[in-house]
Design an enzyme around this catalytic site. Structure first.
Site, PDB file in Angstrom:
ATOM      1  N   GLU A 106       1.013  -1.155   0.028  1.00  0.00           N
ATOM      2  CA  GLU A 106      -0.042   0.064   0.000  1.00  0.00           C
ATOM      3  C   GLU A 106       0.777   1.402  -0.194  1.00  0.00           C
ATOM      4  O   GLU A 106       2.047   1.354   0.448  1.00  0.00           O
ATOM      5  CB  GLU A 106      -0.950  -0.028   1.179  1.00  0.00           C
ATOM      6  CG  GLU A 106      -2.084  -1.001   1.213  1.00  0.00           C
ATOM      7  CD  GLU A 106      -2.773  -1.119   2.528  1.00  0.00           C
ATOM      8  OE1 GLU A 106      -4.120  -1.286   2.281  1.00  0.00           O
ATOM      9  OE2 GLU A 106      -2.170  -0.923   3.623  1.00  0.00           O
ATOM     10  N   CYS A 119       3.402   8.702   1.028  1.00  0.00           N
ATOM     11  CA  CYS A 119       3.805   7.601   1.954  1.00  0.00           C
ATOM     12  C   CYS A 119       4.019   6.416   0.994  1.00  0.00           C
ATOM     13  O   CYS A 119       3.115   5.850   0.845  1.00  0.00           O
ATOM     14  CB  CYS A 119       3.066   7.620   3.168  1.00  0.00           C
ATOM     15  SG  CYS A 119       3.445   6.406   4.346  1.00  0.00           S
ATOM     16  N   CYS A 126       6.400  -6.958   7.552  1.00  0.00           N
ATOM     17  CA  CYS A 126       7.950  -6.306   8.099  1.00  0.00           C
ATOM     18  C   CYS A 126       8.375  -7.202   9.253  1.00  0.00           C
ATOM     19  O   CYS A 126       7.699  -8.075   9.847  1.00  0.00           O
ATOM     20  CB  CYS A 126       7.759  -5.122   9.096  1.00  0.00           C
ATOM     21  SG  CYS A 126       9.011  -4.161   9.727  1.00  0.00           S
ATOM     22  N   CYS A 130       7.183  -4.789  15.735  1.00  0.00           N
ATOM     23  CA  CYS A 130       6.833  -3.932  17.066  1.00  0.00           C
ATOM     24  C   CYS A 130       5.312  -4.157  17.512  1.00  0.00           C
ATOM     25  O   CYS A 130       4.391  -4.303  16.626  1.00  0.00           O
ATOM     26  CB  CYS A 130       6.754  -2.517  16.595  1.00  0.00           C
ATOM     27  SG  CYS A 130       8.473  -2.400  15.927  1.00  0.00           S
ATOM     28  N   CYS A 133       1.921  -2.260  16.133  1.00  0.00           N
ATOM     29  CA  CYS A 133       1.980  -1.907  14.592  1.00  0.00           C
ATOM     30  C   CYS A 133       1.508  -3.062  13.954  1.00  0.00           C
ATOM     31  O   CYS A 133       1.554  -4.180  13.937  1.00  0.00           O
ATOM     32  CB  CYS A 133       3.464  -1.678  14.047  1.00  0.00           C
ATOM     33  SG  CYS A 133       3.491  -1.517  12.218  1.00  0.00           S
ATOM     34  N   CYS A 355      -0.740   6.071   9.915  1.00  0.00           N
ATOM     35  CA  CYS A 355       0.655   5.327  10.371  1.00  0.00           C
ATOM     36  C   CYS A 355       0.201   3.846  11.027  1.00  0.00           C
ATOM     37  O   CYS A 355      -0.627   3.908  11.956  1.00  0.00           O
ATOM     38  CB  CYS A 355       1.340   6.086  11.243  1.00  0.00           C
ATOM     39  SG  CYS A 355       1.796   7.526  10.715  1.00  0.00           S
TER      40      CYS A 355
HETATM   41  N1  SAH Z   1       9.480   0.940   9.782  1.00  0.00           N
HETATM   42  C1  SAH Z   1       9.581   2.204   9.772  1.00  0.00           C
HETATM   43  C2  SAH Z   1       8.774   2.771   8.927  1.00  0.00           C
HETATM   44  C3  SAH Z   1       7.164   2.506   8.932  1.00  0.00           C
HETATM   45  S1  SAH Z   1       6.422   2.696  10.280  1.00  0.00           S
HETATM   46  C4  SAH Z   1       9.536   2.763  11.327  1.00  0.00           C
HETATM   47  O1  SAH Z   1       9.075   1.978  12.121  1.00  0.00           O
HETATM   48  O2  SAH Z   1       9.952   3.763  11.623  1.00  0.00           O
HETATM   49  C5  SAH Z   1       6.036   4.466  10.386  1.00  0.00           C
HETATM   50  C6  SAH Z   1       5.708   4.832  11.460  1.00  0.00           C
HETATM   51  O3  SAH Z   1       4.183   4.477  12.082  1.00  0.00           O
HETATM   52  C7  SAH Z   1       6.635   4.723  12.801  1.00  0.00           C
HETATM   53  O4  SAH Z   1       6.880   5.843  13.551  1.00  0.00           O
HETATM   54  C8  SAH Z   1       5.706   3.731  13.507  1.00  0.00           C
HETATM   55  O5  SAH Z   1       6.372   3.390  14.750  1.00  0.00           O
HETATM   56  C9  SAH Z   1       4.347   4.327  13.467  1.00  0.00           C
HETATM   57  N2  SAH Z   1       3.385   3.374  13.803  1.00  0.00           N
HETATM   58  C10 SAH Z   1       3.415   1.801  13.716  1.00  0.00           C
HETATM   59  N3  SAH Z   1       2.173   1.623  14.215  1.00  0.00           N
HETATM   60  C11 SAH Z   1       1.210   2.418  14.463  1.00  0.00           C
HETATM   61  C12 SAH Z   1       0.218   2.796  15.145  1.00  0.00           C
HETATM   62  N4  SAH Z   1      -0.708   1.790  15.426  1.00  0.00           N
HETATM   63  N5  SAH Z   1      -0.374   3.847  15.394  1.00  0.00           N
HETATM   64  C13 SAH Z   1       0.585   4.956  15.343  1.00  0.00           C
HETATM   65  N6  SAH Z   1       1.683   4.916  14.789  1.00  0.00           N
HETATM   66  C14 SAH Z   1       2.304   3.879  14.326  1.00  0.00           C
HETATM   67 FE1  SF4 Z   2       8.085  -2.771  11.232  1.00  0.00          FE
HETATM   68 FE2  SF4 Z   2       6.137  -1.613  11.854  1.00  0.00          FE
HETATM   69 FE3  SF4 Z   2       8.145  -1.846  13.711  1.00  0.00          FE
HETATM   70 FE4  SF4 Z   2       7.916  -0.145  11.656  1.00  0.00          FE
HETATM   71  S1  SF4 Z   2       6.768   0.024  13.453  1.00  0.00           S
HETATM   72  S2  SF4 Z   2       9.692  -1.345  12.312  1.00  0.00           S
HETATM   73  S3  SF4 Z   2       6.871  -1.039  10.121  1.00  0.00           S
HETATM   74  S4  SF4 Z   2       6.766  -3.473  12.735  1.00  0.00           S
END
Ligand code: SAH
Ligand code: SF4
Length: 366
Positions: A106, A119, A126, A130, A133, A355
């Site tokens: 996406e 974006c 991934c 985390c 996420c 995000c």
């Molecule tokens: N993997 C990279 C980029 C993709 S995530 C990273 O982790 O930075 C982009 C941003 O969205 C990151 O700051 C991540 O921590 C945030 N993010 C992920 N899940 C989220 C959620 N459920 N609510 C708000 N931000 C989130």
């Molecule tokens: Fe991967 Fe989501 Fe963690 Fe970014 S925030 S490193 S996309 S698992």
């Protein structure tokens, strides 16, 4: 040499047209006994988002055919587009590589008054997991090539030209953020190849100041990025306490905060630029007084700003976001200590385009 690579490629791994530089295309034209200027003509079509050789009007039909037969010209197929009430557009693409043919990624276009931000995704899923996420819950399914990363931007440019928005917001792509699906620095090959094209004078001609790579903190890769493509950096910090960050951003176990600190201190910044520390506020997890104190102790306010992010929930997410009042309290406390803190306005959350909500779901489409 690209012409040798193309000659040796099989259907499994065709070279991708939109990942070729002008020099590579010129080499290919020479090998195919074509005039040199054809390379620039083809590149101009690509930069406009026209990747299908049959639509490249000033290219003779035999050359169109040869391009179509020798290269993967359209690395993505647009499967669906959704438009949010705030103008945000979310695009779902399927990959056209044989080995990843059923996979989806996406990308999102976020229009504002004075800028249009795309974006983009860098991986399918991934690997880093985390727990807050949505993308992380999908697991890792593959790295995108530079061509597939660039093709997301080109497809959006073409869509905006063919179907402009009926609002006053910006209609052009002016900024790129690597904040979609995946960890860009875990796919250095695809990231570097896409950055080379984005920043090249023959490519999309974007200045480093208009490109932001967001990472969970892979320090050796951050260092290499700074040396090769010193674009804006955003770090998914989410806690400045090692034990908490070990859980929230598990890569912290390998590259803990003290290592990240050193790495950030050495990252080359463009004039009047800063590093963004992203901090999603999770109720009673990282929004307490001790979290604030640790964050204040960690940050280098001369070079870094904090971007507080509202948690975007997704089905069965194990966290809840902090309250609006607490978010404001948190940001005011930072500001009162001389730290630049902004609150990220959530865009497109009615279409799950915010995000961390990106998770391509094949079952919804087929
Ligand atoms: N993997 C990279 C980029 C993709 S995530 C990273 O982790 O930075 C982009 C941003 O969205 C990151 O700051 C991540 O921590 C945030 N993010 C992920 N899940 C989220 C959620 N459920 N609510 C708000 N931000 C989130
Ligand atoms: Fe991967 Fe989501 Fe963690 Fe970014 S925030 S490193 S996309 S698992």
């Amino acid at each position: 040499m690209i012409e040798t690579a193309i000659a040796n490629s099989n259907d499994q791994e065709l070279a991708q047209l939109c990942a070729l530089t002008l020099t590579e295309l010129q080499g290919l034209m020479a090998a195919w006994m074509q005039p040199k200027f054809r390379a620039k003509q083809i590149l101009d079509w690509c930069n406009k988002g026209i990747l299908n050789p049959a639509l490249m009007k000033n290219i003779p039909a035999p050359l169109q055919e040869r391009l179509a037969n020798s290269l993967l010209c359209e690395p993505l197929t647009l499967v669906r587009r959704e438009c949010s009430s705030d103008g945000t557009r979310k695009y779902l693409f399927s990959l056209n590589r044989v080995r990843l043919a059923t996979k989806m990624v996406e990308a999102v276009f976020i229009p504002e008054e004075k800028r249009g931000t795309v974006c983009i995704s860098s991986q399918v899923g991934c690997v880093l997991d985390c727990p807050f996420c949505h993308t992380g819950t999908q697991g890792f399914e593959g790295n995108l090539t530079g061509g597939e990363i660039i093709a997301q931007i080109l497809a959006i440019k073409a869509d905006l030209r063919h179907d402009p928005m009926d609002n006053e917001l910006h209609q052009e792509v002016t900024h790129i953020v690597y904040m979609g699906m995946g960890e860009p620095l875990a796919n250095e090959k695809g990231l570097h190849s896409s950055l080379a094209i984005l920043m090249s004078d023959d490519g999309l001609k974007l200045s480093r100041r208009r490109i932001t790579v967001s990472t969970s903190g892979l320090t050796p890769q951050i260092e290499r990025l700074g040396q090769l493509y010193p674009v804006n950096l955003a770090i998914s910090l989410h806690s400045a306490i090692n034990t908490k960050r070990d859980t929230l951003v598990p890569i912290n176990r390998k590259h803990p905060l003290q290592e990240l600190r050193q790495c950030l201190d050495h990252y080359p910044l463009a004039l009047q630029r800063h590093i963004t520390l992203e901090y999603v506020l999770l109720a009673e997890v990282n929004d307490q007084a001790e979290d604030l104190a640790a964050l204040v102790a960690f940050i280098n306010p001369e070079r870094e700003w904090i971007n507080l992010i509202q948690f975007n929930p997704y089905p069965s997410s194990p966290f809840s976001g902090t309250s609006k009042e607490n978010m404001n309290r948190f940001s005011q406390s930072l500001i009162s200590k001389g730290i630049r803190a902004t609150v990220r306005r959530s865009r497109g959350d009615d279409i799950m385009a915010a995000c961390g909500q990106l998770k391509a779901s094949t079952e919804e489409v087929i």
